[in-house]
Design an enzyme around this catalytic site. Structure first.
Site, PDB file in Angstrom:
ATOM      1  N   ASP A  60      58.688 -16.756  15.574  1.00  0.00           N
ATOM      2  CA  ASP A  60      59.626 -16.368  16.621  1.00  0.00           C
ATOM      3  C   ASP A  60      60.757 -15.580  15.964  1.00  0.00           C
ATOM      4  OD1 ASP A  60      61.125 -18.235  15.326  1.00  0.00           O
ATOM      5  OD2 ASP A  60      61.159 -19.684  16.954  1.00  0.00           O
TER       6      ASP A  60
ATOM      7  N   ASP B  67      52.605 -22.376  22.712  1.00  0.00           N
ATOM      8  CA  ASP B  67      52.985 -23.099  21.487  1.00  0.00           C
ATOM      9  C   ASP B  67      53.931 -24.206  21.890  1.00  0.00           C
ATOM     10  OD1 ASP B  67      55.513 -21.287  21.759  1.00  0.00           O
ATOM     11  OD2 ASP B  67      56.032 -22.799  20.262  1.00  0.00           O
TER      12      ASP B  67
ATOM     13  N   CYS C 253      37.418 -38.251  22.522  1.00  0.00           N
ATOM     14  CA  CYS C 253      38.018 -37.315  21.561  1.00  0.00           C
ATOM     15  C   CYS C 253      37.206 -37.326  20.272  1.00  0.00           C
ATOM     16  CB  CYS C 253      39.466 -37.724  21.294  1.00  0.00           C
ATOM     17  SG  CYS C 253      40.298 -36.645  20.116  1.00  0.00           S
TER      18      CYS C 253
ATOM     19  N   CYS D 126      38.388 -36.099  17.293  1.00  0.00           N
ATOM     20  CA  CYS D 126      39.258 -35.877  16.135  1.00  0.00           C
ATOM     21  C   CYS D 126      39.022 -36.947  15.063  1.00  0.00           C
ATOM     22  CB  CYS D 126      40.737 -35.854  16.551  1.00  0.00           C
ATOM     23  SG  CYS D 126      41.486 -37.475  16.782  1.00  0.00           S
TER      24      CYS D 126
ATOM     25  N   CYS E 218      40.326 -40.452  16.117  1.00  0.00           N
ATOM     26  CA  CYS E 218      39.517 -41.183  17.101  1.00  0.00           C
ATOM     27  C   CYS E 218      38.135 -41.544  16.568  1.00  0.00           C
ATOM     28  CB  CYS E 218      39.420 -40.379  18.402  1.00  0.00           C
ATOM     29  SG  CYS E 218      40.984 -40.404  19.317  1.00  0.00           S
TER      30      CYS E 218
ATOM     31  N   HIS F  50      45.537 -36.296  16.281  1.00  0.00           N
ATOM     32  CA  HIS F  50      44.965 -36.545  17.609  1.00  0.00           C
ATOM     33  C   HIS F  50      45.619 -35.672  18.682  1.00  0.00           C
ATOM     34  CE1 HIS F  50      43.452 -38.317  21.219  1.00  0.00           C
ATOM     35  NE2 HIS F  50      44.706 -38.399  21.636  1.00  0.00           N
TER      36      HIS F  50
END
Lengths: 372, 372
Positions: B94, B266, B304, B306, B309, B335
């Site tokens: 940014d 974002d 999930c 990930c 998980c 996660h």
């Protein structure tokens, strides 16, 4: 006592140094080995996947801490410690003895056990040899430890009393043990007193443990005293069982231990130093917060193959520390653990190749060099 | 203005929703995309390897923070932000505008730029459009942002003044830009005022940016107001350029944004919530410190995929939080980021398959269900 799936193979010796394999229900441990410490069922700031990726096979966890929080029943209910912390490889739990004596205040020892207050909330608890085994059986580690009394290294009278108690407790631990898939190690105590150490090694050997720890070292005694104990005990413990030097963790102490017949080491040092901004090398420590590293484009150690050294500069690590970013502890822990894992792994290769004396000589010669 | 290696391909539309590819010098970004935020050149508590493993392609970093610490010159000297933080994939920075207005106290705005005090040490600094571009060129992100003035969403007079200035600054940013391997995005401002938003979108489009951000949303306005702005702007911005809704981050806002033509999002939300013990799901948040999870053997989200998980129970995560272990923030961040990455990835598949309306309808219908 039959220990299903547990065995030690001594593969090679050079001088007192040994290379072997400890077979456990969760896979083999190549010795000499260094085990990072996961006090509260986590090696602080590092995932199990990161430990695996960096060659860790054995993790130590603390019975005292897990007994207090979250409790052994809960861990048992969730499938045991391996599943709870997602570590499918070997785990060793200590007995809680050392922590009761080092962390808890207001403890009262009697021949039956120890009454103490939790360091977390002050609540009252009691550990006995039987309870320590029961808790460790609930946790389900591959290697568990006898409950012992830890005495200050120079206090002869205390060591005599504590040793007697530790031996009675060792017998009671063996008797209390019910699981056949865990190996219970005895712990040789006796402070700096060689006659007490001899008495302890002979007594425990007589009980026939599948492995032996050497406790009460690296707690304030001199290096010469530590080495004398290790050399004595090396000659007394059975050759065909692993020897574990508890709580030892600097590269120098590890090589000195291997030179004196030790197979296993554990220590919080790599992860604790990481949280205090120190990077370990074989020859010293770098304080990564040092302004000298602000524009340093080198990795911590150009020869290290860890994730941190393959990807990040000293300047970046210093930035993370100055900016108080959690990633600093993770990256430094990974590096420090790798430093010790690589050290014991190279020591093992050197023993197998019959060149460990040279390896150790070069290691100590390098200590003269100041870290850059 | 030629942008080497930067291009946007619009691949499919369904209603206003778009699926595309942004080509950058550090690889393609499949849109819609969610970018986690690495404020200080690190996505807090997560390694780049963990981000890669979980499908992250674009990371946002904050110019304001990096300008103050460790400084853009240092990062340039070390090879730029990609090398500094070891993220070889696309990065967006940014402009520092938003942080100057949200983090710094004692700021003074004039037509030239902003003078402000550092939130770290109170030192005096100045950012202008030219300096913001210079700093971002030193950092070297693939996508950089115009320096803008952020006004409170409901203050009409302030928004009119700030918009005029933001437009002059956008022209100056374009003029100051020298690197051909970075794409500079303009930022549509105007608060909740649709006529100002229209004026801004038309003016910036006339300048011909390779992409457009929609700024000053998710800062206190109602959802209806946010949606009205997005719908208006969608009709005004060129179809063949990516649109980026800054600072937006809940699953609900992301789906609502995609429904209104947004390609990029974002937010610090997934990592910030993680450090405050909250696990994100598509339908809500679980406070993982809740005693209800003490013996819960389920993963956060059984669907999930990930690392967290796949390996850890809610009971274990709660234990880490209660025991104040750093690993909790790492596992929850992984996660939460995965939740949003999976959401935008499934939204993209649905758009490509022409079934996004159904996907969105099911998503909102599921919001009625309370999380378990």
């Amino acid at each position: 006592m039959t220990i299903a799936s547990f065995a030690f193979e001594l593969i090679a010796r050079q001088g007192r140094a040994r290379a072997g394999v400890i077979h456990t229900p969760h896979g083999p441990i190549l010795t000499p080995i260094f085990a990072p410490v996961g006090t509260q069922a986590t090696v602080k700031a590092v995932t199990p996947a990161q430990l695996e990726e960096h060659g860790v096979t054995l993790v130590l966890s603390n019975t005292y801490h897990l007994y207090l929080r979250p409790g052994a029943e809960l861990i048992a209910e969730l499938g045991g410690l391996h599943r709870f912390m997602s570590w499918p490889h070997p785990i060793l739990t200590d007995s809680g003895g050392f922590q009761v004596f080092s962390l808890s205040e207001n403890r009262r020892v009697d021949d039956e056990g120890v009454t103490f207050r939790s360091h977390i909330d002050g609540s009252l608890h009691r550990l006995t040899p039987e309870i320590a085994i029961e808790v460790q059986e609930k946790l389900g580690a591959d290697i568990i430890m006898a409950f012992d009394e830890c005495a200050p290294p120079y206090d002869r009278a205390y060591n005599e009393r504590a040793l007697e108690r530790t031996h009675r407790w060792a017998e009671r631990c063996l008797k209390a043990k019910t699981r056949s898939d865990q190996a219970l190690f005895g712990i040789v105590q006796g402070g700096i007193f060689l006659d007490l150490r001899e008495q302890s090694a002979r007594f425990l050997t007589g009980l026939g443990f599948p492995g032996y720890a050497i406790g009460g070292l690296s707690v304030g005694e001199t290096k010469a005293e530590m080495h004398a104990v290790l050399e004595l005990v090396d000659g007394l413990l059975p050759e065909d069982k692993p020897r574990y030097l508890m709580g030892v963790g600097t590269p120098q102490d590890i090589i000195n231990g291997i030179l004196r017949g030790v197979d296993m080491f554990d220590c919080v040092l790599p992860t604790r130093l990481a949280r205090h901004h120190a990077a370990m090398t074989r020859t010293g420590r770098l304080n990564m917060m040092n302004a000298a590293y602000a524009r340093d484009s080198r990795p911590i150690d150009p020869e290290c193959t860890c994730y941190t050294c393959r990807h990040f500069t000293r300047a970046y690590l210093r930035h993370l520390i100055v900016a108080r970013e959690m990633l600093a502890a993770t990256l430094l822990s990974i590096h420090n653990i790798t430093t010790l894992i690589t050290l014991v792994s190279e020591a093992r290769s050197a023993i197998l190749a019959g060149r460990f004396e040279q390896f150790a000589a070069e290691f100590f010669a390098a200590q003269e060099t100041l870290p850059s």
